[in-house]
Structure formats: structure tokens, C-alpha cells
Design an enzyme around this catalytic site. Structure first.
Site, mmCIF file in Angstrom:
data_model
loop_
_atom_site.group_PDB
_atom_site.id
_atom_site.type_symbol
_atom_site.label_atom_id
_atom_site.label_comp_id
_atom_site.label_asym_id
_atom_site.label_seq_id
_atom_site.Cartn_x
_atom_site.Cartn_y
_atom_site.Cartn_z
ATOM 1 N N SER A 147 14.094 21.317 -17.434
ATOM 2 C CA SER A 147 12.970 22.173 -17.797
ATOM 3 C C SER A 147 13.467 23.405 -18.539
ATOM 4 C CB SER A 147 12.241 22.590 -16.525
ATOM 5 O OG SER A 147 11.571 23.811 -16.712
ATOM 6 N N HIS A 161 0.836 -1.226 0.000
ATOM 7 C CA HIS A 161 0.000 0.000 0.000
ATOM 8 C C HIS A 161 0.862 1.263 0.000
ATOM 9 C CE1 HIS A 161 -3.428 -2.632 1.123
ATOM 10 N NE2 HIS A 161 -2.488 -3.262 1.827
ATOM 11 N N ASN A 177 14.137 15.548 -14.934
ATOM 12 C CA ASN A 177 12.887 14.801 -15.134
ATOM 13 C C ASN A 177 13.138 13.403 -15.690
ATOM 14 O OD1 ASN A 177 11.456 17.100 -14.320
ATOM 15 N ND2 ASN A 177 11.449 17.915 -16.403
#
Ligand code: ARG
Length: 496
Positions: A272, A151, A280
């Protein structure tokens, strides 16, 4: 005159030609269709159905066709474009025999299977390279302790090797699944003709062998109608991509500042255009996205098939590009992922910090109470639950709560005093010790993961050998076809 429409139909309008032609994706099929034509003609000659001299004329014309031949949509597809080229080259008296006792329906099904079997072997090979990289990374991290999650919450301590090996095993099954599908792909539909075979006494087995198939798709109706082999492989690829996507997702998650477990290599990251601090994980992101495209191809293929009456319908033509797209996506995804994974940096210090700061030893503590305190598991589970709750509400670590509160809670719940030695407790609280004692088959103990890793190397070697054997047998068939053509040409020459 159009060799197909002849005097039956006037010219196809150019918009209809563009709309119905398959030449866009037929580029995948060119070399296979040429081989099929050669093998079929060879068989016709050997069976005395086509005159040797005429047959040789066709074979020679086929040999001249380049694998990047230009194709016209007016001629519908690769099959008619090739036949037209042969007729143009040697005239209709000879070239007009090329399509005797075959049809585009058996030919296209055969060509798809030939291209697909190569894709399967290449994808399986690439997958095995990825498996190698994972196994090497496992060997580097047999003792790198980390929290295992359920979980997405800290569950129990594991090692990074144990975690990575889980992915390896999924890819091992993907390889097995592909090679299993290979058996159903590598069967020849040739000789089914349009749907009902032919009155000519052709030899289907001979063509099948010449083309490197392991047998026939026997029933001629099935041979031209079936595309389940294709849906099966797209399913295999969809499952494979799902495994790759889950792994990618974890790398994305692990490389966040919050986790800081992994750092992606610069070569596989982007930044970016406005935020200069960004790194990224774009490759991993796109693998997730491209997985969805393969699912789309699977659903498209199933939907095209579900209401098609037997046998051939042109709808089948629109199914074919879905397999090529899926194969190309999968192949490039595996390759780029493998190169990236080789260079991902795992932060061992951070992983240990995480596992130590959490409460993932709680299960081992519970089990220890069962062993040492001789109480039922459920009672012990309750006691440790209370301990965790107290630790959290009082802002203590679990270690601290064990030292300060465990004895009290045991007494409250059982009326007995605590009977666990300091030494035993010390081990329980140590995540590294937690792992060491999990020597059960398949568990995270370094020895057990090492054993599994060694076994996986053996399986990988067998898998590699199987792929190699299949590749060699295809190569052998190719060489045999060339040789057989050569010797039949010589026989023909000698008869002149
Ligand atoms: N271009 C077709 C395909 O890809 C080949 C078979 C065409 N058969 C036909 N009866 N029109 O499926």
C-alpha cells in the site's frame, strides 16, 4: 478511384468510415487473410479459372505484404486493404482477379477460424502447464492435512493435495472442452462466397486442405452466417476463467491473517502507498475481475447474434473483437496464475492446527458409533450433535467432550453403555487417521490421491500430444502452401 465503391457510390464520409471500419481489430487477421488469398488463388489457377501468369502476379504481390501492413479505414477492412495493395502493386488486369469467386463474407469467417484455432491451441498448452504445476504441488502435499470446507465452515478433514487436485480436474475438463470445440472451429467456410457459392467450378476441399482445415462448413448460408463456434469458445473460456477465479478467490481468502494458510510470493503481490504492512494479493484479485470481462464478452456476443437474420450482416463484425479480448484475457490470466501458484507457500503447521482445533472429525465419530455401537445413523448423528452442543456450551474441545460426556449421552439416548474401545476412539479423534481410512475411489487418503495424481499425469501427456499433433498439422499445411505456390510458379515459368 476507390476499388470497392467504384462508380456505384461516392466517397464514404470520414466519420462513417471510422465508425464502420474493422481495421482496429483486423490486425489479428492480416496473416490469415493473406494465406487465404494465396490458397484461393492457387486453387483458381489449378482449376484453370485464372490464367497462370496472372495468378502468379497476384501471388507475388501477396508475398510482398508485411504482416504489420498499415490499413486505411476508408477501405473498410483488412480484406479491401489487402486487395487494394495487390491492385496497386500489379495493376487491375492482374490484381483485379484476386476476389474472383470469393467474398469478404466467407473470407472473414475463414480468417477468424484460423486465428481462433491457434488461440485455442495456445490456451490449451498454457492450461496444461498450469495443470503440471498443480500436479507437482499435489505431490508435495499428499499428507498435508487440512479442514475441508462446506459453507466455508469446517466440514471434514482432507489433504491439501486432495483440494488442489479438485482444481486440476476442473482444468482438465476445460482443456477437453476447448479441444472438443476445436473440431467445430477448424472447418472452412471458403467457397461459400457472399452466401450462395459461385458459378465458377471452384474446389472448396482443395482450399480447405491448403489452409489446414479438417473439413468444410458445408452449407454456404451457414458458412457465412454462423458464429456459434465463436460463442462456444467464449463459453469455454468463461467456464475456464470461472474455475481460475474460484481458485484465485481461495488464495485471497487463504492469505488473510484470519486464515493464514497461504502466503503469496512477493513477486505477485503489491503493498500500500500508505500502509507499509500490507501485502495485497493483486494478481488473484484481477483474475476475479477479468473473469467478469469474459462473461461480458459472452453476453455481448450472444446478444449481437440473437436477432440477426441470415446470412451476413455487418453486426457480425462487432462480434469478432469479443473473442480476441476473451482469448487474450484467458491466456494472460492462466500464465500469470501458473507462475504465481508455483511459488505460493502453504503453511502446513497452520493447516494442521486448524483441523485439530475444529470439530471436523464429527462425521467419523458418528460413523464409528454406527459400526461399534450398532445403532442407526440418524440416532448416532443426534448423539454426536448433542455432544458437540455440550462441548461448545461448556467451552470444551470435542476430544475432551468425547472423553467426559460421550458415554453418558449414548446411555441417555439408547439405554446402553458405550462399547467403543479407547484405541478406536483415539483413531477417530485423529484427523490424520480420518483421512487414511478414506480409501474410497476419489477420496482424500494419500494413497488414493497419489493414484489419482499418477493417472492425471498420463491424461496430461495424452492431452499434450493431441495439442502438439494439431499444431504440427497446421505447420505442415503452412509449409505445403508455400511449396505448392513455389512449384506452380515454376510450372508457370517453364510454360513461357
Ligand atoms: N469487416 C467485415 C467483418 O469483419 C468483413 C466482411 C464484410 N462484409 C460485407 N459484406 N461488408 O465482418
Amino acid at each position: 478511384m476507390d476499388i470497392l465503391r467504384g462508380k456505384r457510390l461516392s466517397d464514404l464520409s470520414s466519420d462513417a468510415a471510422d465508425y464502420t471500419s474493422s481495421i482496429g481489430s483486423d490486425k489479428f487477421l492480416i496473416s490469415s487473410v493473406i494465406k487465404i488469398n494465396k490458397a484461393h488463388m492457387l486453387m483458381l489457377m489449378k482449376k484453370g479459372i485464372v490464367d497462370l501468369k496472372e495468378g502468379c502476379g497476384c501471388l507475388q504481390a501477396l508475398e510482398k505484404i508485411p504482416e504489420d501492413m498499415p490499413m486505411s479505414p476508408k477501405l473498410e477492412d483488412v480484406h479491401m486493404n489487402i486487395e487494394a495493395l495487390v491492385v496497386e502493386n500489379v495493376g487491375e488486369t492482374i490484381g483485379g482477379q484476386l476476389n474472383l469467386a470469393k467474398s469478404r463474407n466467407d473470407q472473414v469467417a475463414t480468417a477468424i477460424r484460423m486465428v481462433l484455432r491457434e488461440f485455442i491451441l495456445n490456451i490449451a498448452s498454457s492450461l496444461n502447464h498450469l495443470r503440471k504445476v498443480i500436479l507437482k504441488r499435489c505431490e508435495e502435499h499428499l499428507t498435508t492435512v487440512m479442514p475441508g470446507y462446506t459453507h466455508l465452515q469446517h466440514a471434514q478433514p482432507i489433504t491439501l493435495a486432495h483440494h488442489l487436485l479438485a482444481y486440476h480436474d476442473a482444468f482438465m475438463r476445460d482443456c477437453e472442452r476447448l479441444m472438443e470445440s476445436y473440431k467445430r472451429v477448424n472447418l472452412s467456410p471458403m467457397g461459400a462466397c457472399a452466401l450462395a457459392t459461385t458459378g465458377f467450378k471452384i474446389d472448396r476441399e482443395m482450399v480447405s486442405e491448403l489452409l489446414g482445415f479438417d473439413g468444410l462448413v458445408e452449407n454456404s448460408m451457414d458458412a457465412v452466417s454462423a458464429r456459434d463456434f465463436l460463442v462456444e469458445v467464449i463459453s469455454d473460456l468463461a467456464i475456464l476463467m470461472t474455475n481460475l477465479s474460484r481458485f484465485s478467490e481461495e488464495l485471497v481468502l487463504w492469505s488473510t491473517q484470519e486464515f493464514s494458510i497461504a502466503e503469496m510470493p512477493d513477486e505477485y503481490s503489491s503493498t500500500s502507498s500508505i500502509m507499509p504492512q500490507k501485502k495485497n494479493p493483486v494478481v488473484a484479485e484481477l483474475i476475479r475481475a477479468k473473469t467478469s470481462k469474459v462473461y461480458g464478452n459472452l453476453l455481448t456476443s450472444l446478444s449481437i447474434l440473437k436477432s440477426l437474420p441470415y446470412s451476413y450482416n455487418l453486426d457480425l463484425q462487432d462480434l469478432t473483437p469479443n473473442i480476441w479480448d476473451s482469448c487474450q484475457i484467458t491466456l494472460s490470466s492462466i500464465n500469470v496464475f501458473k507462475n504465481m501458484l508455483e511459488k505460493v507457500k502453504f503453511n502446513e503447521k497452520r493447516l494442521l492446527e486448524l483441523v485439530k482445533s475444529g470439530m471436523s472429525i464429527a462425521t467419523e465419530l458418528t460413523d464409528t458409533l454406527v459400526r461399534e455401537q450398532k445403532i442407526p445413523f440418524r440416532t448416532s448423528h443426534r448423539i454426536v450433535g448433542m455432544l458437540v452442543k455440550r462441548a461448545l456450551s461448556e467451552g470444551k474441545s470435542l476430544d475432551q467432550a468425547v472423553k467426559e460426556d460421550l458415554a453418558d449421552i449414548i446411555r441417555e439416548n439408547t439405554g446402553k453403555s458405550m462399547s467403543i474401545s479407547e484405541e478406536v476412539l483415539g483413531k477417530v479423534l485423529d484427523p490424520v487417521e480420518n483421512i487414511k481410512i478414506r480409501t474410497i475411489k476419489g477420496g482424500p487418503s494419500p494413497n488414493e490421491v497419489l493414484r489419482m495424481t499418477k493417472e492425471r499425469w498420463k491424461v496430461l501427456k495424452d492431452d499434450d500430444e493431441l495439442i502438439l499433433k494439431k499444431k504440427e498439422s497446421l505447420k505442415l499445411a503452412d509449409d505445403r502452401l508455400v511449396k505448392e505456390i513455389l512449384s506452380l510458379k515454376e510450372v508457370t515459368k517453364a510454360r513461357k
